[in-house]
Enzyme design. Structure first.
Site, PDB file in Angstrom:
ATOM      1  N   CYS A   2       0.818  -1.213   0.000  1.00 46.21           N
ATOM      2  CA  CYS A   2       0.000   0.000   0.000  1.00 46.21           C
ATOM      3  C   CYS A   2       0.856   1.270   0.000  1.00 46.21           C
ATOM      4  O   CYS A   2       1.941   1.298   0.567  1.00 46.21           O
ATOM      5  CB  CYS A   2      -0.875   0.046   1.236  1.00 46.21           C
ATOM      6  N   ARG A  27       4.948   0.000  -6.051  1.00 40.98           N
ATOM      7  CA  ARG A  27       4.953  -0.773  -4.814  1.00 40.98           C
ATOM      8  C   ARG A  27       4.079  -2.015  -4.912  1.00 40.98           C
ATOM      9  O   ARG A  27       4.171  -2.910  -4.073  1.00 40.98           O
ATOM     10  CB  ARG A  27       4.454   0.101  -3.649  1.00 40.98           C
ATOM     11  N   TRP A  73      -3.003  -2.738  -1.351  1.00 39.59           N
ATOM     12  CA  TRP A  73      -2.590  -4.116  -1.656  1.00 39.59           C
ATOM     13  C   TRP A  73      -3.310  -4.984  -0.627  1.00 39.59           C
ATOM     14  O   TRP A  73      -3.042  -4.894   0.566  1.00 39.59           O
ATOM     15  CB  TRP A  73      -1.077  -4.232  -1.521  1.00 39.59           C
ATOM     16  N   GLU A 484      17.763 -17.209  -7.486  1.00 40.24           N
ATOM     17  CA  GLU A 484      17.334 -15.866  -7.875  1.00 40.24           C
ATOM     18  C   GLU A 484      16.790 -15.863  -9.305  1.00 40.24           C
ATOM     19  O   GLU A 484      15.787 -15.213  -9.596  1.00 40.24           O
ATOM     20  CB  GLU A 484      18.520 -14.896  -7.706  1.00 40.24           C
ATOM     21  N   GLU A 491       8.247 -14.496 -10.629  1.00 40.62           N
ATOM     22  CA  GLU A 491       7.662 -13.203 -10.258  1.00 40.62           C
ATOM     23  C   GLU A 491       6.991 -12.501 -11.427  1.00 40.62           C
ATOM     24  O   GLU A 491       5.896 -11.980 -11.291  1.00 40.62           O
ATOM     25  CB  GLU A 491       8.756 -12.264  -9.717  1.00 40.62           C
ATOM     26  N   HIS A 507      18.452 -35.857  -6.671  1.00 40.78           N
ATOM     27  CA  HIS A 507      17.608 -36.252  -5.537  1.00 40.78           C
ATOM     28  C   HIS A 507      16.157 -35.814  -5.723  1.00 40.78           C
ATOM     29  O   HIS A 507      15.478 -35.507  -4.751  1.00 40.78           O
ATOM     30  CB  HIS A 507      18.177 -35.680  -4.247  1.00 40.78           C
ATOM     31  N   LYS A 606       6.317  -4.315  -3.861  1.00 45.36           N
ATOM     32  CA  LYS A 606       7.731  -3.965  -3.837  1.00 45.36           C
ATOM     33  C   LYS A 606       8.276  -4.015  -2.421  1.00 45.36           C
ATOM     34  O   LYS A 606       9.400  -4.431  -2.179  1.00 45.36           O
ATOM     35  CB  LYS A 606       7.898  -2.554  -4.426  1.00 45.36           C
TER      36      LYS A 606
HETATM   37  C1  G6P Z   1       9.324  -8.184  -1.868  1.00 42.08           C
HETATM   38  C2  G6P Z   1       9.870  -7.704  -3.205  1.00 42.08           C
HETATM   39  C3  G6P Z   1      11.184  -8.411  -3.512  1.00 42.08           C
HETATM   40  C4  G6P Z   1      12.166  -8.202  -2.376  1.00 42.08           C
HETATM   41  C5  G6P Z   1      11.587  -8.614  -1.023  1.00 42.08           C
HETATM   42  C6  G6P Z   1      12.464  -8.140   0.123  1.00 42.08           C
HETATM   43  O1  G6P Z   1       8.942  -9.509  -1.970  1.00 42.08           O
HETATM   44  O2  G6P Z   1       8.932  -7.951  -4.248  1.00 42.08           O
HETATM   45  O3  G6P Z   1      11.726  -7.909  -4.720  1.00 42.08           O
HETATM   46  O4  G6P Z   1      13.329  -8.941  -2.627  1.00 42.08           O
HETATM   47  O5  G6P Z   1      10.301  -8.025  -0.829  1.00 42.08           O
HETATM   48  O6  G6P Z   1      12.446  -6.736   0.128  1.00 42.08           O
HETATM   49  P1  G6P Z   1      13.579  -5.827   0.720  1.00 42.08           P
HETATM   50  O7  G6P Z   1      13.115  -4.422   0.430  1.00 42.08           O
HETATM   51  O8  G6P Z   1      13.637  -6.113   2.192  1.00 42.08           O
HETATM   52  O9  G6P Z   1      14.858  -6.156   0.034  1.00 42.08           O
END
Ligand code: G6P
Length: 611
Positions: A2, A27, A73, A484, A491, A507, A606
């Protein structure tokens, strides 16, 4: 997650608020709303994009010069017009927007319902609006006092902004666990959940702390605690510019941010990698290096992509500085038996500096006497302010929800920290330090070399656009890169993908391999190369489609893989800074081919400020 924007001054509030909401779109959100005071309260909200809200109000004659806006959100209640913020009291005399979660909302709601309140939404926020109304009614209190009293009764987290039709010249804001700042302009004031919506209007801000409440009028602002102790706030200057948060000719923020990485890694190292003195200088750690060296162990706590950076950090700290490291999901750490004490050091990694679970882990570690060091991107964020010491990543604002340049900047900081500690600990000879510093220094150039020609990655993306599953394999430093890479694909393209340490394939995941399964193999570290070659043979034997990411010199891998993306060579321990780039691009091009909303993928936020 939000977003909040509020305005009071001389401009048209509608424009400032809509602009702000668009800047908050990154966000992640599912609905948006606005409330302005103009001959009473005007309230407009809509499920969907900010553009849908804009269409809803475009023909209205709004001349208000104060108001609030919100991107929601969903946490409590589905995304819908009625659940969108702002929410009001029964008389619709005031409107409230809220980031965070009121944890005791169900108890409060039941009580308020017994007292005759009718609720229209399923949200926790509406409960707060009715609570304020009830307190004001019962205690014959002023509106401000009623807000104050209500906040003392709620458990959970909030960043709120409230406007009232009887007080058209004020906005009340308060914070507990959810970031909020006040922007100070010339005879105008802003309130926002982060700086992005107010950049371009003002660079001067004050950050609210937990349990602070403020009244903002056209003439100024007053901050105090919920219990009425006045607070004088320091005014900070924002380092963020408007250009930094615009797309700069790229179709998406994510692509812009991927292409910025040569520069952001350079910015991250500027003044810190001192080649002619063969050392690393990290001012933010001055006075804390000894404690790090003597730590029984370092615990890295983070979420999402930042957690993956932490895993790379584990290999780096152990290899270069011989310090034992554990990497924890912040959300798990906080609920485990707390065996952390003053002999340990915690490093928290967070792009936003606001992730609720990471913040909670930090507070827990601090409470138990551990030194806590932050690696954050957002300057002045809560995590950056609450840690004892830290190193900023200086990657600039990251707008795309899927993190890219923040990841490589986090790994760069971790590499610099490990080199600094390795040198101090004498686990690194002068000679190795020299070699590694010069390799690190050349990374931005190598990143740019990868980005110069993306045609092979685009070709691979077009061939696998509709693959239902992907497997990513990597070893050692590139095992976290495999995780990653899989996360990036999930994502933004909604394709199911899994990352595995290459040897673990036998495994379980090997059962999934057939001629339809793309397997991305990251084969860029020399010391695990032979093993990775065997893994590729195993995939080939089952007709899997191998896409390899290899260094220039690795001809055996290139020969065996059906598709190969080659990257420049570097030292094994720095390869994640290069191997992650083609994987970001692969997921980006696949998502674009699938017509996905790259910058604002469904359901994602975000900055996850709820637990
Ligand atoms: C959310 C975002 C990710 C991010 C994670 C941790 O899930 O979509 O891209 O890696 O939060 O966020 P931070 O701001 O703590 O790195």
């Amino acid at each position: 997650m939000c977003g909040i924007i509020g305005y009071i001054g001389h401009r048209q509030a509608r424009e400032v608020i809509l602009n702000g909401l668009k800047r908050l779109e990154y966000r992640g959100y599912d609905s948006a709303g606005i409330a302005v005071i103009q001959d009473g309260l005007g309230l407009y909200k809509k499920r969907g994009k900010v553009h849908d809200l804009e269409l809803l109000i475009q023909d209205l004659e709004l001349n208000a010069t104060s108001g609030i806006g919100h991107t929601r959100w969903a946490t409590h209640g589905v995304p819908s017009d009625v659940n969108a913020h702002p929410h009001t009291d029964s008389q619709s005399s005031f409107a409230l927007i809220h980031n965070g979660i009121i944890e005791n909302y169900d108890v409060l709601r039941e009580d308020l319902e017994k007292k005759g309140h009718t609720f229209h939404s399923e949200t926790d926020t509406e409960v707060l609006a009715h609570l304020i109304e009830e307190i004001q009614k019962m205690g014959s209190l002023g509106f401000y006092e009623a807000v104050q009293q209500a906040l003392l009764q709620v458990d959970g987290t909030y960043g709120i902004a409230v406007v009232h039709e009887e007080y058209p010249d004020q906005i009340i804001v308060a914070r507990m666990g959810s970031p909020l700042l006040i922007g100070i302009g010339e005879d105008e004031f802003f309130v926002a959940s982060d700086a992005s919506p107010i950049v371009g209007y003002t660079q001067k801000v004050v950050y609210l702390e937990d349990e602070e409440i403020a009244v903002i009028t056209r003439d100024g602002y007053e901050v105090s605690t919920l219990k009425n102790v006045p607070h004088t706030k320091e005014v900070h200057e924002l380092a963020l510019s408007l250009e930094q948060i615009e797309k700069g000719g790229f179709p998406h923020f994510m692509l812009k941010e991927i292409f910025e990485q040569g520069d952001t890694i350079s910015d991250c190292m500027r003044g810190r990698v001192i080649l002619n003195e063969n050392r690393i200088q990290l001012g933010g750690l001055d006075g804390y290096v000894d404690k790090l060296l003597k730590a029984r162990r370092i615990i890295i706590a983070a979420c999402g992509t930042s957690w993956h950076a932490g895993l790379v950090g584990e290999y780096l700290f152990e290899y270069l500085a011989h310090i034992p490291v554990e990497v924890e999901y912040a959300s798990e750490f906080r609920y485990r038996e707390q065996l952390i004490d003053e002999n340990d050091v915690m490093i928290v990694i967070s792009q936003s500096g606001e992730t609720a679970d990471t913040l909670a882990a930090l507070r827990e570690a601090k409470k138990r006497g551990a030194l806590v060091i932050g690696i954050c991107n957002v300057v002045g964020s809560t995590i950056a302010r609450e840690t004892h010491a830290g190193v900023y990543t200086h990657a600039g604002p990251e707008i795309g929800v899927a993190s890219t340049k923040a990841f490589t900047a986090q790994v760069t900081v971790l590499a610099m920290m490990a080199l600094l500690l390795g040198k101090e600990n004498r686990t690194l000879s002068e000679e190795s330090m020299k070699e590694l510093l010069s390799e690190l220094d050349s990374i931005p150039e190598k990143v740019n070399e990868i980005l110069k020609d993306t045609s092979e990655i685009e070709r691979i993306a077009s061939l696998f656009t509709y693959a239902p599953n992907f497997l990513y394999l990597g070893r050692s430093y590139n095992f976290p890169v495999a995780l990653e890479g899989a996360l990036k694909l999930k994502e933004i393209s909604y394709i199911h993908a899994e990352g595995y340490p290459a040897a673990e394939m036998k495994h379980g995941p090997i059962a999934l391999i057939d001629e339809h399964m793309p397997v991305v193999v990251i084969a860029a570290t020399d010391h695990t190369n032979e093993k990775i070659v065997s893994n590729i043979e195993e995939v080939n034997a089952r007709k899997g489609r191998v896409i390899s990411i290899t260094s220039n010199g690795q001809s055996s891998v290139n020969r065996l893989a059906e598709f190969s993306v080659t990257i420049p060579e570097t030292h094994d321990c720095l390869t994640p800074l290069l191997t992650s780039i083609p994987l970001q691009l692969l997921s980006y091009y696949i998502a674009v081919n699938r017509k996905c909303d790259v910058d604002q993928p469904r359901n994602l936020a975000k900055s996850v400020t709820v637990e």
